[in-house]
Design a protein around this motif. Structure first.
Motif, PDB file in Angstrom:
ATOM      1  N   GLU A   1       3.815  17.589  13.273  1.00 20.24           N
ATOM      2  CA  GLU A   1       2.430  17.483  13.463  1.00 20.24           C
ATOM      3  C   GLU A   1       2.180  16.023  12.507  1.00 20.24           C
ATOM      4  O   GLU A   1       2.435  16.010  11.647  1.00 20.24           O
ATOM      5  CB  GLU A   1       1.662  18.559  12.543  1.00 20.24           C
ATOM      6  N   LEU A   2       1.661  15.134  13.435  1.00 22.56           N
ATOM      7  CA  LEU A   2       1.631  13.684  13.026  1.00 22.56           C
ATOM      8  C   LEU A   2       0.230  13.729  12.497  1.00 22.56           C
ATOM      9  O   LEU A   2      -0.730  14.187  13.157  1.00 22.56           O
ATOM     10  CB  LEU A   2       1.799  12.823  14.196  1.00 22.56           C
ATOM     11  N   ILE A   3       0.280  13.160  11.179  1.00 20.34           N
ATOM     12  CA  ILE A   3      -1.139  13.067  10.426  1.00 20.34           C
ATOM     13  C   ILE A   3      -1.419  11.680   9.778  1.00 20.34           C
ATOM     14  O   ILE A   3      -0.504  10.782   9.775  1.00 20.34           O
ATOM     15  CB  ILE A   3      -1.135  14.253   9.306  1.00 20.34           C
ATOM     16  N   ASP A   4      -2.726  11.607   9.728  1.00 21.66           N
ATOM     17  CA  ASP A   4      -2.951  10.084   9.063  1.00 21.66           C
ATOM     18  C   ASP A   4      -2.817  10.404   7.611  1.00 21.66           C
ATOM     19  O   ASP A   4      -2.696  11.731   7.186  1.00 21.66           O
ATOM     20  CB  ASP A   4      -4.650   9.851   9.432  1.00 21.66           C
ATOM     21  N   ALA A   5      -2.689   9.475   6.966  1.00 14.76           N
ATOM     22  CA  ALA A   5      -2.234   9.430   5.518  1.00 14.76           C
ATOM     23  C   ALA A   5      -3.585  10.148   4.705  1.00 14.76           C
ATOM     24  O   ALA A   5      -3.087  10.836   3.518  1.00 14.76           O
ATOM     25  CB  ALA A   5      -2.063   8.403   4.733  1.00 14.76           C
TER      26      ALA A   5
ATOM     27  N   TYR B   1       9.959   4.328  -5.644  1.00 14.77           N
ATOM     28  CA  TYR B   1       8.740   4.931  -4.949  1.00 14.77           C
ATOM     29  C   TYR B   1       9.135   5.096  -3.604  1.00 14.77           C
ATOM     30  O   TYR B   1       9.769   4.127  -2.930  1.00 14.77           O
ATOM     31  CB  TYR B   1       7.527   3.739  -4.971  1.00 14.77           C
ATOM     32  N   GLY B   2       8.839   6.336  -3.248  1.00 17.22           N
ATOM     33  CA  GLY B   2       9.192   6.803  -1.858  1.00 17.22           C
ATOM     34  C   GLY B   2       8.475   6.403  -0.514  1.00 17.22           C
ATOM     35  O   GLY B   2       7.745   5.411  -0.493  1.00 17.22           O
ATOM     36  N   GLY B   3       8.584   7.198   0.542  1.00 14.77           N
ATOM     37  CA  GLY B   3       8.132   6.731   1.815  1.00 14.77           C
ATOM     38  C   GLY B   3       6.754   6.792   2.173  1.00 14.77           C
ATOM     39  O   GLY B   3       6.280   6.310   3.197  1.00 14.77           O
ATOM     40  N   TYR B   4       5.774   7.405   1.356  1.00 19.36           N
ATOM     41  CA  TYR B   4       4.605   7.477   1.840  1.00 19.36           C
ATOM     42  C   TYR B   4       3.651   6.116   1.370  1.00 19.36           C
ATOM     43  O   TYR B   4       3.151   5.607   0.625  1.00 19.36           O
ATOM     44  CB  TYR B   4       3.656   8.276   0.816  1.00 19.36           C
TER      45      TYR B   4
ATOM     46  N   PRO C   1       0.829  -1.069   0.023  1.00 24.43           N
ATOM     47  CA  PRO C   1      -0.085  -0.032  -0.210  1.00 24.43           C
ATOM     48  C   PRO C   1       0.948   1.233   0.042  1.00 24.43           C
ATOM     49  O   PRO C   1       1.971   1.243   0.528  1.00 24.43           O
ATOM     50  CB  PRO C   1      -0.733  -0.063   1.156  1.00 24.43           C
ATOM     51  N   ALA C   2       0.324   2.392  -0.742  1.00 26.21           N
ATOM     52  CA  ALA C   2       1.276   3.619  -0.864  1.00 26.21           C
ATOM     53  C   ALA C   2      -0.123   4.624  -1.276  1.00 26.21           C
ATOM     54  O   ALA C   2      -1.231   4.417  -1.546  1.00 26.21           O
ATOM     55  CB  ALA C   2       2.058   3.399  -1.901  1.00 26.21           C
ATOM     56  N   TYR C   3       0.678   6.044  -1.035  1.00 25.53           N
ATOM     57  CA  TYR C   3      -0.203   7.178  -1.498  1.00 25.53           C
ATOM     58  C   TYR C   3       0.446   7.551  -2.696  1.00 25.53           C
ATOM     59  O   TYR C   3       1.869   7.847  -2.390  1.00 25.53           O
ATOM     60  CB  TYR C   3      -0.271   8.044  -0.335  1.00 25.53           C
ATOM     61  N   ALA C   4      -0.020   7.807  -3.610  1.00 27.93           N
ATOM     62  CA  ALA C   4       0.599   8.127  -4.976  1.00 27.93           C
ATOM     63  C   ALA C   4       0.053   9.411  -5.571  1.00 27.93           C
ATOM     64  O   ALA C   4      -1.079   9.652  -5.546  1.00 27.93           O
ATOM     65  CB  ALA C   4       0.803   7.213  -6.101  1.00 27.93           C
TER      66      ALA C   4
END
Ligand code: NAP
Ligand code: ZN
Length: 348
Positions: free
Chosen positions: A317-321, A128-131, A6-9
């Motif tokens: 600031e910690l956030i959800d994806a 592909y990076g860290g998200y 899983p990732a955010y792209a």
């Protein structure tokens, strides 16, 4: 065999990020598999997601401030074992043979470093990076996160921390030196902390005085607004070193005017448009205009050890994806205190 994770792209230039999956290669001889715990959001992610620097490769999974735990190692790995706390920064490979790579300056590799994302790996496959939930990286391009640093506050050090540590160390920020940090964002706030820990007298130059209390708490001795034109007359000839982290084009002549004779303006901000320079700004006062890009692997490890010794994590600031797109908008408005970090457990 590759595995999809899983990732955010960013599907295409300027499009919002969305949840997807990306392939990760099988763990090779010298690879470690990292379960990503946290990924920082760097302004460079936004420049690239919007294709502001050109030649972007889409779909793009940004993220080069990665902190996580090793879950598997290849048979030839000697530096890490399952359970180790590790980080990955802006690059995951380089030629390993050129003079720069051999000196530990892999970021300036003569053949070009391989970016953690928005690049083609030396195997020809896109990186592909860290998200994302997992990444496979060669152990030689992985660093150890000291126990004293939380993984969440350590993630931004992998880019923001090293990008400021490297020039501050190179140009000898320390006792007796007057150092200005321009822009109090992700990079800038780490610059203030690190320059202060190195013993320099630190000034923040921010657009307004809105962040003054924070700047002083982070270690600044002085704080001035660049929106006030008097700042440039008042501070003319003051600094040994000015480091600009501004993401937009800078009035170089005005900032060079702040240097003492022999001083250096180091630009680390990477605006999308070119800037102009009146050469008289460097002739008078024998001044230097320089740039600097992240840091090598050994120096990144040195920076992490330094930050652990002085207790210098990032302010996050910690956030959800599912809030990445909103975070991007806030970074663009200089409204981040002082780094957004994605909780990678919310990506799956
Ligand atoms: P950031 O968190 O957005 O911080 C940039 C700061 O610059 C802002 O907080 C703001 O500070 C100031 N600023 C923004 N727009 C401005 C404008 N129009 N005029 C004057 N000041 C302005 O970004 P970042 O993640 O720290 O990254 C900063 C830049 O460095 C980006 O361009 C990024 O791509 C680049 N970068 C370079 C390297 C490298 O290796 N050289 C590595 C990482 C990032 P104030 O609110 O205090 O004014
Ligand atoms: Zn970065």
């Amino acid at each position: 065999m590759t595995t999809n994770v899983p990732a955010y792209a960013v599907p295409a230039a300027n499009a919002p990020l969305e949840r997807t999956t990306v392939p990760r290669r099988a763990v090779g001889e010298h690879d470690v598999l990292i379960e990503i715990k946290y990924a920082g959001i760097c302004h460079s992610d936004i420049h690239q997601a919007r294709d502001g620097w050109g030649e972007g490769i889409f779909p793009m999974v940004p993220g080069h401030e990665i902190a996580g735990i090793v879950t598997e190692v290849g048979p030839g790995v000697t530096k890490y074992a399952a359970g180790d706390r590790v980080g990955v920064g802006c690059f995951v490979d380089s030629c390993r043979r050129c003079a720069y790579c051999r000196q530990g300056l892999e970021q300036y590799c003569a053949e070009g470093m391989t970016g953690t994302y928005n690049a083609l790996g030396r195997d020809g496959e896109p990186t592909y990076g860290g998200y994302s939930t997992h990444i496979v990286v060669d152990e030689n391009y992985t660093v150890r996160i000291p126990d004293g640093l939380g993984l969440d506050v350590a993630a931004p050090l992998l880019c923001a921390g090293i990008t400021l540590y490297s020039p501050l160390a190179h140009w000898n920020a320390g006792p007796g030196k007057s150092v200005a940090i321009v822009g109090l964002g992700g990079l800038g706030h780490m610059g203030v902390k690190i320059a202060h820990a190195m013993g320099a007298e630190v000034t923040v130059l921010s657009q307004t005085l809105r962040k003054e209390a924070d700047g002083r708490r982070l270690g600044a001795d002085h704080f001035h607004a660049t929106g006030d034109p008097e700042t440039f007359t008042k501070l003319a000839g003051t600094f040994d070193l000015v480091v600009s982290t501004v993401s937009a084009p800078l009035d170089l002549d005005a900032y060079l005017g702040l240097l003492r004779t022999g001083g250096t303006l180091v630009n680390v901000g990477a605006p999308e448009e070119p800037v102009s320079l009146n050469l008289f700004s460097v002739i008078g006062g024998r001044k230097t205009l320089a740039g600097s890009m992240i840091g090598g692997i050994a120096e990144t490890q040195e920076m992490l050890d330094f930050c652990a010794e002085y207790g210098l994590g990032a302010e996050i600031e910690l956030i959800d994806a599912d809030r990445i797109n909103e975070a991007y908008e806030r970074v663009l408005r200089s409204d981040v205190r002082y780094r957004f970090v994605i909780d990678a457990s919310t990506i799956r």
